[in-house]
Design a protein around this motif. Structure first.
Motif, mmCIF file in Angstrom:
data_model
loop_
_atom_site.group_PDB
_atom_site.id
_atom_site.type_symbol
_atom_site.label_atom_id
_atom_site.label_comp_id
_atom_site.label_asym_id
_atom_site.label_seq_id
_atom_site.Cartn_x
_atom_site.Cartn_y
_atom_site.Cartn_z
ATOM 1 N N GLU A 81 5.383 4.337 9.211
ATOM 2 C CA GLU A 81 5.427 2.999 8.807
ATOM 3 C C GLU A 81 4.200 3.685 7.085
ATOM 4 O OE1 GLU A 81 7.821 1.669 8.887
ATOM 5 O OE2 GLU A 81 8.082 1.978 11.359
ATOM 6 N N LEU A 82 3.687 3.359 7.345
ATOM 7 C CA LEU A 82 2.356 3.799 6.126
ATOM 8 C C LEU A 82 2.780 5.477 4.884
ATOM 9 C CD1 LEU A 82 -1.247 3.073 7.031
ATOM 10 C CD2 LEU A 82 0.727 1.415 5.481
ATOM 11 N N GLU A 83 3.337 6.050 6.196
ATOM 12 C CA GLU A 83 4.120 7.325 5.024
ATOM 13 C C GLU A 83 5.531 6.946 4.762
ATOM 14 O OE1 GLU A 83 4.198 10.615 8.220
ATOM 15 O OE2 GLU A 83 1.647 10.877 7.903
ATOM 16 N N GLN A 84 5.777 5.868 4.596
ATOM 17 C CA GLN A 84 7.371 5.279 4.344
ATOM 18 C C GLN A 84 7.266 4.176 2.623
ATOM 19 O OE1 GLN A 84 10.405 5.486 5.723
ATOM 20 N NE2 GLN A 84 9.782 6.330 7.165
ATOM 21 N N ILE A 85 5.717 3.916 2.772
ATOM 22 C CA ILE A 85 5.857 3.472 1.309
ATOM 23 C C ILE A 85 4.321 4.584 0.702
ATOM 24 C CG2 ILE A 85 5.738 0.789 2.261
ATOM 25 C CD1 ILE A 85 2.944 1.029 2.781
ATOM 26 N N ASN A 86 4.376 5.740 1.025
ATOM 27 C CA ASN A 86 4.076 6.956 0.122
ATOM 28 C C ASN A 86 2.626 6.586 -0.143
ATOM 29 O OD1 ASN A 86 6.093 7.516 -0.947
ATOM 30 N ND2 ASN A 86 6.466 6.662 -2.771
ATOM 31 N N CYS A 87 1.810 6.174 1.239
ATOM 32 C CA CYS A 87 0.441 5.958 1.731
ATOM 33 C C CYS A 87 -0.159 7.563 1.964
ATOM 34 C CB CYS A 87 -0.033 5.000 2.371
ATOM 35 S SG CYS A 87 0.415 3.466 2.639
ATOM 36 N N GLN A 88 -1.252 8.355 1.722
ATOM 37 C CA GLN A 88 -1.400 8.562 1.940
ATOM 38 C C GLN A 88 -3.148 9.386 2.313
ATOM 39 O OE1 GLN A 88 -1.266 11.936 -2.004
ATOM 40 N NE2 GLN A 88 -0.844 9.734 -2.821
ATOM 41 N N LYS A 89 -3.714 10.060 3.634
ATOM 42 C CA LYS A 89 -3.759 9.940 4.310
ATOM 43 C C LYS A 89 -5.024 11.621 4.521
ATOM 44 C CE LYS A 89 -4.809 9.778 9.779
ATOM 45 N NZ LYS A 89 -4.232 9.491 11.116
#
Ligand SMILES: [Zn+2]
Length: 452
Positions: A81-89
């Motif tokens: 879900e966080l990748e869907q909103i362009n969060c980078q790990k």
């Protein structure tokens, strides 16, 4: 050398090889003993008894293989879900110098909850409970351009907090696993847009986990900032009191404004508010420039040649209590004797149970073949209880209490010339006897709920 049944070489996950040190204490005995008071919560007791989690010292826990499998499933939902909103790990160090905590003023305000130590150069260090200081000084150390924004960085890892009284196992431990996201935006409007997008992602994450939750207006605590919301699992052992509206889902933490008596009507729709206790499992904060000003986290506008005036970034921070969710989900869903996981997080979705050796069980359905077919429906999510000396009834008793949502039994009827397999879904009181192919079709028809 031990003789092994013929399917052993091929099945991937077997109960006989799972590290799961159980210490089953009869519930009646436990109730009368002091142990239950020490353990203090149902989830903590069950997870320890069933060899899923073990305490190593007060407030510290080892996650054993079954817990770790749940953790991986939970992290996958969060990452998706966080990748869907362009969060980078990313991964930040667990340790940070105390001077950046001094700079933000939190060395004092968080105070004795900080776990501190001195390194060999006699420099004071902090085992981080959260990373606002660390990430903001990192981002502040390099020039961001407007083209880098919005910037959304997160990590999932251990955090440390010196609890005066660690309680309820993983729900309030000294070391815990948290997902923490930090966002950087140009101006308040963009920061608010980010806040909305992350809040939507959080709703998707908590919906996918599947435990009923409540989002409420929150207390800013010692993080600071301008606005915050909390995500709670309603539960009797919760340490927060919530006021909420079942009609429009609005709610708030009673800590907010110290509003004990408060209003008893929902400001949105006028319905009567309910009061309940909650375990906080997520928190979102709009931080403004509280940390970016202190650590000089800025960006420059799109003037040609990298020019333009430097401006201070607007920040947000967003936490999810990952290890706490594992325990809190079990706390909310389980009975006193049976662990119940949300279907999204159970260590294995399916447990296949065979009869003990010598009962001619293997003359029916070919176990290896069945395992493979079920594994095609639930990839890497099937465990075979292959223990040779336990009856299928005893295996069922244990599998049910460990909380595997779907049990496939190869019992007496599997020895028929026209063999039948049993499928049990304890949480829904479903018990079926089916021909093997019908059983597989049935499993396929219900699999979507368990795949993450
Ligand atoms: Zn309402």
């Amino acid at each position: 050398m031990r003789l092994t049944a013929p399917w052993r070489a091929r099945c991937r996950f077997k109960t006989s090889q799972m590290y799961q040190p159980k210490e089953l204490i009869p519930f009646t005995e436990l109730k009368s003993s002091k142990k239950i008071e020490e353990l203090t919560s149902r989830s903590s007791r069950l997870l320890i008894e069933y060899g899923i989690v073990k305490p190593t010292s007060p407030g510290y826990f080892a996650l054993l293989p079954l817990a770790f499998r749940s953790l991986i499933k939970l992290n996958k939902i969060i990452d998706d879900e966080l990748e869907q909103i362009n969060c980078q790990k990313i991964q930040l160090p667990h340790v940070s110098p105390a001077n950046i905590w001094n700079k933000s003023g939190r060395l004092k305000s968080v105070g004795t909850e900080l776990v501190k130590f001195k390194d060999r150069q006699d420099k004071e260090m902090v085992l981080c409970p959260t990373h606002e200081e660390c990430i903001t000084s990192l981002v502040g150390g390099y020039n961001l351009s407007i083209r880098d924004l919005p910037l959304r960085l997160y990590q999932t890892g251990s955090k440390f907090r010196a609890e005066m009284k660690p309680r309820f196992g993983l729900i309030r431990s000294n070391e815990f696993i948290m997902k923490d996201l930090y966002t950087f935006d140009k101006g308040c409007e963009a920061a608010l847009q980010t806040y909305q997008e992350v809040s939507d992602a959080y709703n998707k994450i908590f919906t996918r986990i599947g435990v009923p939750y409540q989002r409420v207006e929150g207390d800013n605590g010692n993080i600071g900032g301008t606005s915050s919301h909390e995500f709670h699992y309603p539960a009797g052992i919760g340490q927060d009191e919530l006021l909420w509206c079942s009609a429009c889902k609005w709610g708030k933490n009673i800590e907010l404004n110290n509003d004990k008596q408060g209003s008893d009507e929902c400001p949105g729709c006028g319905e009567k508010l309910k009061i309940s206790k909650g375990i906080e499992v997520g928190h979102t904060f709009l931080l403004g420039q509280k940390y970016s000003k202190i650590f000089g986290a800025q960006f420059t506008g799109a003037g040609g040649g990298g020019g333009g005036k430097a401006e201070t970034l607007e920040m947000g921070c967003y936490g999810i209590g990952v290890s706490r969710i594992l325990a809190a989900a079990v706390e909310v869903l389980s009975t006193e004797t049976e662990i119940r996981w949300p279907s999204s997080l159970s260590p294995f979705s399916v447990c296949i149970l065979t009869q003990k050796t010598g009962t001619k069980a293997y003359t029916g359905v070919d176990v290896d073949n069945l395992y493979e077919k079920i594994n095609n429906i639930f990839p890497n999510d099937v465990i075979l209880d292959d223990r040779e000396k336990l009856s299928v009834g005893k295996k069922q008793y244990e599998a049910d209490r460990t909380g595997y949502p779907i049990l496939v039994l190869l019992g007496r009827k599997n020895m028929n010339p026209d063999p039948l397999i049993e499928i049990h879904i304890p949480s829904e009181n479903i018990s079926l006897e089916l021909r093997p192919q019908d059983g597989l079709d049935y499993l396929k028809s219900i699999s979507a709920k368990y795949l993450i």
